[in-house]
Scaffold this motif. Structure first.
Motif, PDB file in Angstrom:
ATOM      1  N   LYS A 175      -2.044 -11.787 -18.338  1.00  0.00           N
ATOM      2  CA  LYS A 175      -2.995 -11.600 -17.249  1.00  0.00           C
ATOM      3  C   LYS A 175      -2.356 -10.783 -16.128  1.00  0.00           C
ATOM      4  CE  LYS A 175      -5.750 -14.211 -19.537  1.00  0.00           C
ATOM      5  NZ  LYS A 175      -5.790 -13.711 -20.857  1.00  0.00           N
ATOM      6  N   ALA A 176      -3.171  -9.959 -15.487  1.00  0.00           N
ATOM      7  CA  ALA A 176      -2.694  -9.085 -14.424  1.00  0.00           C
ATOM      8  C   ALA A 176      -3.305  -9.487 -13.086  1.00  0.00           C
ATOM      9  CB  ALA A 176      -3.066  -7.638 -14.739  1.00  0.00           C
ATOM     10  N   HIS A 177      -2.634  -9.101 -12.028  1.00  0.00           N
ATOM     11  CA  HIS A 177      -3.159  -9.215 -10.673  1.00  0.00           C
ATOM     12  C   HIS A 177      -3.103  -7.828 -10.074  1.00  0.00           C
ATOM     13  CE1 HIS A 177      -2.564 -10.702  -6.264  1.00  0.00           C
ATOM     14  NE2 HIS A 177      -3.681 -10.054  -6.425  1.00  0.00           N
ATOM     15  N   ALA A 217      -4.457  -5.510  -6.784  1.00  0.00           N
ATOM     16  CA  ALA A 217      -5.019  -5.563  -5.437  1.00  0.00           C
ATOM     17  C   ALA A 217      -5.363  -4.156  -4.959  1.00  0.00           C
ATOM     18  CB  ALA A 217      -4.040  -6.214  -4.467  1.00  0.00           C
ATOM     19  N   ASN A 228     -12.562 -16.347  -7.425  1.00  0.00           N
ATOM     20  CA  ASN A 228     -11.208 -16.889  -7.435  1.00  0.00           C
ATOM     21  C   ASN A 228     -10.642 -16.923  -6.012  1.00  0.00           C
ATOM     22  OD1 ASN A 228      -8.998 -17.988  -8.833  1.00  0.00           O
ATOM     23  ND2 ASN A 228      -7.949 -16.021  -8.856  1.00  0.00           N
ATOM     24  N   PHE A 264     -10.935 -12.537  -4.032  1.00  0.00           N
ATOM     25  CA  PHE A 264     -10.396 -12.499  -5.391  1.00  0.00           C
ATOM     26  C   PHE A 264     -11.484 -12.865  -6.392  1.00  0.00           C
ATOM     27  CE2 PHE A 264      -7.264 -13.799  -2.330  1.00  0.00           C
ATOM     28  CZ  PHE A 264      -6.106 -13.128  -2.661  1.00  0.00           C
ATOM     29  N   LEU A 279     -11.986 -13.200 -10.930  1.00  0.00           N
ATOM     30  CA  LEU A 279     -11.429 -13.092 -12.277  1.00  0.00           C
ATOM     31  C   LEU A 279     -12.423 -12.354 -13.145  1.00  0.00           C
ATOM     32  CD1 LEU A 279     -10.111 -16.750 -12.769  1.00  0.00           C
ATOM     33  CD2 LEU A 279      -8.801 -14.732 -12.069  1.00  0.00           C
ATOM     34  N   ASN A 301      -8.117 -11.585 -15.736  1.00  0.00           N
ATOM     35  CA  ASN A 301      -7.333 -10.811 -14.781  1.00  0.00           C
ATOM     36  C   ASN A 301      -7.834 -11.079 -13.367  1.00  0.00           C
ATOM     37  OD1 ASN A 301      -5.615  -9.204 -16.611  1.00  0.00           O
ATOM     38  ND2 ASN A 301      -7.581  -8.408 -17.308  1.00  0.00           N
ATOM     39  N   ASN A 302      -6.920 -11.209 -12.419  1.00  0.00           N
ATOM     40  CA  ASN A 302      -7.247 -11.489 -11.029  1.00  0.00           C
ATOM     41  C   ASN A 302      -7.339 -10.178 -10.265  1.00  0.00           C
ATOM     42  OD1 ASN A 302      -7.662 -13.015  -8.687  1.00  0.00           O
ATOM     43  ND2 ASN A 302      -5.476 -13.119  -8.241  1.00  0.00           N
ATOM     44  N   ILE A 303      -8.547  -9.814  -9.824  1.00  0.00           N
ATOM     45  CA  ILE A 303      -8.781  -8.587  -9.094  1.00  0.00           C
ATOM     46  C   ILE A 303      -8.989  -8.950  -7.631  1.00  0.00           C
ATOM     47  CG2 ILE A 303     -10.138  -6.467  -8.950  1.00  0.00           C
ATOM     48  CD1 ILE A 303      -8.742  -6.927 -11.696  1.00  0.00           C
ATOM     49  N   GLU A 304      -8.195  -8.348  -6.757  1.00  0.00           N
ATOM     50  CA  GLU A 304      -8.227  -8.635  -5.324  1.00  0.00           C
ATOM     51  C   GLU A 304      -8.574  -7.379  -4.549  1.00  0.00           C
ATOM     52  OE1 GLU A 304      -4.998  -9.727  -1.766  1.00  0.00           O
ATOM     53  OE2 GLU A 304      -4.359  -9.727  -3.859  1.00  0.00           O
TER      54      GLU A 304
END
Length: 131
Positions: free
Chosen positions: A70-72, A74, A98, A115, A117, A122-125
């Motif tokens: 999984k990616a983050h 920003a 999120n 945030f 998901l 994947n966590n998109i900020e």
């Protein structure tokens, strides 16, 4: 130095769902699909960031046959309204909340972020550092 581009991998069976989320969620930031190569490679870029006659893609989504780490990621927004618009668009496009838009004072006093998901986890900020 600055980051030129980044990419994330998503399972092929969730690729279309993730790309649909990115299209809608990143639109308030000025992003659109700049390139698509085959069925499982899409590059997103800002409509405002064209250089020397070609589109610039700085965020790429690539399909993977197997589960991936999984990616983050920003993205920086110029104002808090863009953070709010991203979150609303992402959730309406099927993203999982999120972290609703708000100040994250533990980072710094003006760190305003939201945030979501995507279908692959994947966590998109999106963050604004301005007051």
């Amino acid at each position: 130095m600055a980051i030129d581009h980044t990419s994330i991998s998503v399972p092929e069976d969730k690729f279309k769902e993730c790309v649909a989320l990115y299209v809608k969620a990143l639109e308030p930031l000025g992003y659109e699909i700049a390139y698509q190569f085959g069925e499982y490679t899409v590059g997103f870029g800002s409509k405002l960031d064209a250089r020397e006659g070609y589109k610039v893609a700085d965020f790429w989504a690539k399909g993977a046959k197997e589960e991936t780490t999984k990616a983050h990621i920003a993205f920086r927004a110029s104002d808090r309204a863009a953070v709010d618009a991203f979150h609303a668009a992402a959730v309406s496009a099927g993203g999982q909340d999120n972290g609703a838009p708000g100040v994250r004072a533990h980072y710094h006093a003006n760190y305003y972020a939201a945030f979501v998901l995507d279908a692959a986890g994947n966590n998109i900020e999106v963050v604004c550092h301005n007051p």
